[in-house]
Write an enzyme that holds these catalytic residues in place. Structure first.
Site, PDB file in Angstrom:
ATOM      1  N   ASP A  19       0.827  -1.208   0.000  1.00 56.77           N
ATOM      2  CA  ASP A  19       0.000   0.000   0.000  1.00 56.77           C
ATOM      3  C   ASP A  19       0.862   1.259   0.000  1.00 56.77           C
ATOM      4  OD1 ASP A  19      -2.402   1.352  -0.025  1.00 56.77           O
ATOM      5  OD2 ASP A  19      -2.625   1.348   2.154  1.00 56.77           O
ATOM      6  N   ASN A  46     -10.823  -2.742  -5.554  1.00 57.95           N
ATOM      7  CA  ASN A  46     -10.080  -1.830  -6.434  1.00 57.95           C
ATOM      8  C   ASN A  46     -10.749  -1.624  -7.783  1.00 57.95           C
ATOM      9  OD1 ASN A  46      -6.762  -2.846  -5.278  1.00 57.95           O
ATOM     10  ND2 ASN A  46      -8.071  -1.159  -4.606  1.00 57.95           N
TER      11      ASN A  46
END
Length: 250
Positions: free
Chosen positions: A19, A67
């Site tokens: 991330d 996502n």
């Protein structure tokens, strides 16, 4: 400490939530999406380091079920980078005898990408120095639901009885069931959550969170995470006294 004792302090299976790519791009005043390309280059040294340390499996979160809700240009870029990653990784996998696998819902992925993933899995299926698994269009809840669906189909077909369903049977039907359970889960980027990643497989994983953004994550910090892991007492529901007694007996 002997080599075998040192190896016993290492995780067999490491998972990473990679991330912080977009925040890295903003920090460095780069154009949108450039952080993902920078992040793609961080994986190679981590994979090599795992292999050298005889870590059996590394599973990385490349693209989650959620996502798909990101801007289309970013989704398209991530699909393109994944294709490039597979093409670049294959020669490395063959050189270092590493099996490459993918987990996730492939029904939403482009057909050419699915074909490339299958080819990569087939070409590296028999490699055994370690396993690199890339989670794409993956979610832990989806994974558990898919396992439940497979088990339900077997029960309806009377291949198993309802009373046969237990934790061990269920665990055989989730993704990467033939790999060791996740021992260490690392999340970069400063957030403190699992984000629907390997919920079943990481049930007893040690968690390591770092503020470091993924494109800035290094082998040295990976070693820091391994050192933290080695210092943790893993009890799996037992008491500290029981764990110490088992060490003495062994």
């Amino acid at each position: 400490m002997t080599a075998s004792e040192e190896n016993s302090l290492l995780p067999k299976h490491v998972a990473i939530i990679m991330d912080g790519n977009n925040r890295f791009a903003k920090k460095m005043q780069m154009q949108q999406g450039a952080g993902h390309r920078e992040g793609k280059n961080v994986l190679d040294p981590i994979v090599e380091h795992c292999r050298k340390n005889q870590i059996q499996a590394l599973t990385v979160f490349a693209f989650s079920s959620e996502n798909w809700n990101r801007p289309q240009f970013e989704v398209d870029l991530l699909m393109k980078l994944l294709q490039e990653t597979i093409q670049e990784q294959l020669p490395r996998m063959e050189k270092f005898n590493i099996a490459l696998r993918f987990i996730g819902d492939r029904s939403r992925l482009p057909a050419h990408l699915c074909e490339l993933m299958l080819q990569a899995e087939h070409r590296t299926a028999n490699f055994d120095s370690m396993t690199l698994t890339i989670a794409v269009s993956y979610g832990g809840m989806w994974d558990i639901a898919e396992a439940a669906k497979k088990i339900a189909a077997q029960a309806v077909a009377q291949k198993i009885a309802v009373d046969d369903i237990d934790v061990a049977l269920f665990g055989q039907h989730v993704s990467i069931a033939n790999l060791p359970a996740v021992d260490l889960l690392i999340r970069t980027g400063g957030d403190y959550r699992l984000s629907n990643f390997l919920l079943w497989q990481a049930a007893y994983a040690e968690l390591y969170f770092t503020q470091t953004l993924w494109p800035e994550f290094t082998v040295d910090e990976f070693d820091d995470a391994l050192a933290v892991f080695a210092g943790r007492e893993r009890r799996f529901g037992k008491t500290s006294e029981q764990i110490q007694q088992e060490k003495i007996e062994n």
